[in-house]
Design an enzyme around this catalytic site. Structure first.
Site, mmCIF file in Angstrom:
data_model
loop_
_atom_site.group_PDB
_atom_site.id
_atom_site.type_symbol
_atom_site.label_atom_id
_atom_site.label_comp_id
_atom_site.label_asym_id
_atom_site.label_seq_id
_atom_site.Cartn_x
_atom_site.Cartn_y
_atom_site.Cartn_z
ATOM 1 N N ASP A 14 0.876 -1.161 0.000
ATOM 2 C CA ASP A 14 0.000 0.000 0.000
ATOM 3 C C ASP A 14 0.927 1.228 0.000
ATOM 4 O O ASP A 14 2.099 1.126 0.352
ATOM 5 C CB ASP A 14 -0.882 -0.023 1.246
ATOM 6 C CG ASP A 14 -1.708 1.238 1.382
ATOM 7 O OD1 ASP A 14 -2.363 1.623 0.405
ATOM 8 O OD2 ASP A 14 -1.682 1.838 2.477
ATOM 9 N N ASP A 16 -0.039 5.161 0.783
ATOM 10 C CA ASP A 16 -0.228 6.164 1.837
ATOM 11 C C ASP A 16 -0.171 5.508 3.215
ATOM 12 O O ASP A 16 -0.978 4.633 3.517
ATOM 13 C CB ASP A 16 -1.587 6.853 1.665
ATOM 14 C CG ASP A 16 -1.703 7.589 0.340
ATOM 15 O OD1 ASP A 16 -0.983 8.566 0.147
ATOM 16 O OD2 ASP A 16 -2.519 7.165 -0.508
ATOM 17 N N ASP A 195 -1.496 -0.454 6.031
ATOM 18 C CA ASP A 195 -1.764 0.237 7.302
ATOM 19 C C ASP A 195 -3.255 0.422 7.554
ATOM 20 O O ASP A 195 -3.638 0.863 8.629
ATOM 21 C CB ASP A 195 -1.072 1.611 7.333
ATOM 22 C CG ASP A 195 -1.710 2.603 6.363
ATOM 23 O OD1 ASP A 195 -2.048 2.204 5.238
ATOM 24 O OD2 ASP A 195 -1.877 3.777 6.752
HETATM 25 MG MG LIG Z 1 -2.721 3.292 3.540
#
Ligand SMILES: [Mg+2]
Length: 244
Positions: A14, A16, A195
């Site tokens: 991922d 961001d 995240d």
């Molecule tokens: Mg993310």
């Protein structure tokens, strides 16, 4: 040395909050957008929180985030269209407002990367693993370029690709599966690094070889509950063998 099981040949990251310190910028842009909207209709409305972001918005395509958060407050808006102006009280209008705030902030302050994640990315490449960025962001190409790590990435599945190919966003596994396909590996041969709760859910749903939860906001338990096999606070912990 990379803290991965044998047989892993590729890493799906991922963007961001995993590679770039942009999850906080997204959170701030969403907060301003939603708070303005909520307070315009009800000055007493509870404001948008980090928990709202974690539960309803993070990791998802923009329109899904708008819809799912507003639904949590009992609000349903017309979908509108992707051409709606930022002032429109529609799902797409609110999404546009958020994106304008985000792009203004990124233009002003640039894209900061996590040094530990860059070290991990380089180590993975040095070990011969293939790498992909898998992000809901419609600004994936620009953020990767601004972060200066485009040469460490073999493939990118971002919001633009997702829309073009009609893929379902996270928590559906489609975008990670597309990342694995782009790298020519089976899901069991790929590790997912995420995240967002919706992201680790996508990793579990796709039966990937390993799902690494990256905990930047103190939600290790929730990451595990949603599908993370291991949780770290920074990717360089994997290099040290320090995964919990
Ligand atoms: Mg993310």
């Amino acid at each position: 040395m990379l803290g991965l099981p044998d047989g892993i040949r590729a890493c799906l990251f991922d963007m961001d909050g995993v590679l770039t310190r942009t999850a906080t910028v997204h959170m701030a842009a969403w907060k301003r957008t939603f708070d303005e909207y909520l307070r315009a209709s009800d000055p007493q409305a509870p404001l948008f929180t980090q928990l709202d972001y974690n539960r309803y918005v993070d990791g998802k395509p923009r329109a899904d985030g708008v819809r799912d958060f507003l639904a949590s407050r009992g609000i349903t808006l017309p979908e509108g269209s992707p051409d709606d102006p930022a002032s429109a009280a529609t799902v797409h209008g609110i999404g546009r407002r958020k994106n304008e705030l985000l792009l203004a902030e990124l233009a002003e302050n640039g894209v900061e990367v996590y040094p530990g994640s860059m070290a991990y990315l380089r180590a993975a490449r040095d070990a011969g693993l293939a790498t992909a960025v898998v992000t809901a962001s419609a600004n994936g190409e620009q953020v990767v370029a601004a972060g200066g790590f485009a040469d460490l990435i073999d493939a990118r599945v971002d919001g633009v690709v997702t829309a073009r190919e009609g893929l379902r966003g996270k928590p559906a596994p489609d975008t990670f599966l597309a990342g694995a396909r782009a790298l020519g590996v089976e899901p069991a041969e790929a590790a997912v690094f995420e995240d967002a709760l919706a992201g680790v859910e996508a990793g579990r749903a796709g039966a990937f070889g390993l799902v690494v939860g990256v905990d930047r906001v103190g939600q290790a338990e929730a990451l595990r509950a949603h599908g993370a096999d291991v949780v770290v606070t920074d990717l360089d912990q994997l290099l040290d063998g320090g995964a919990r």
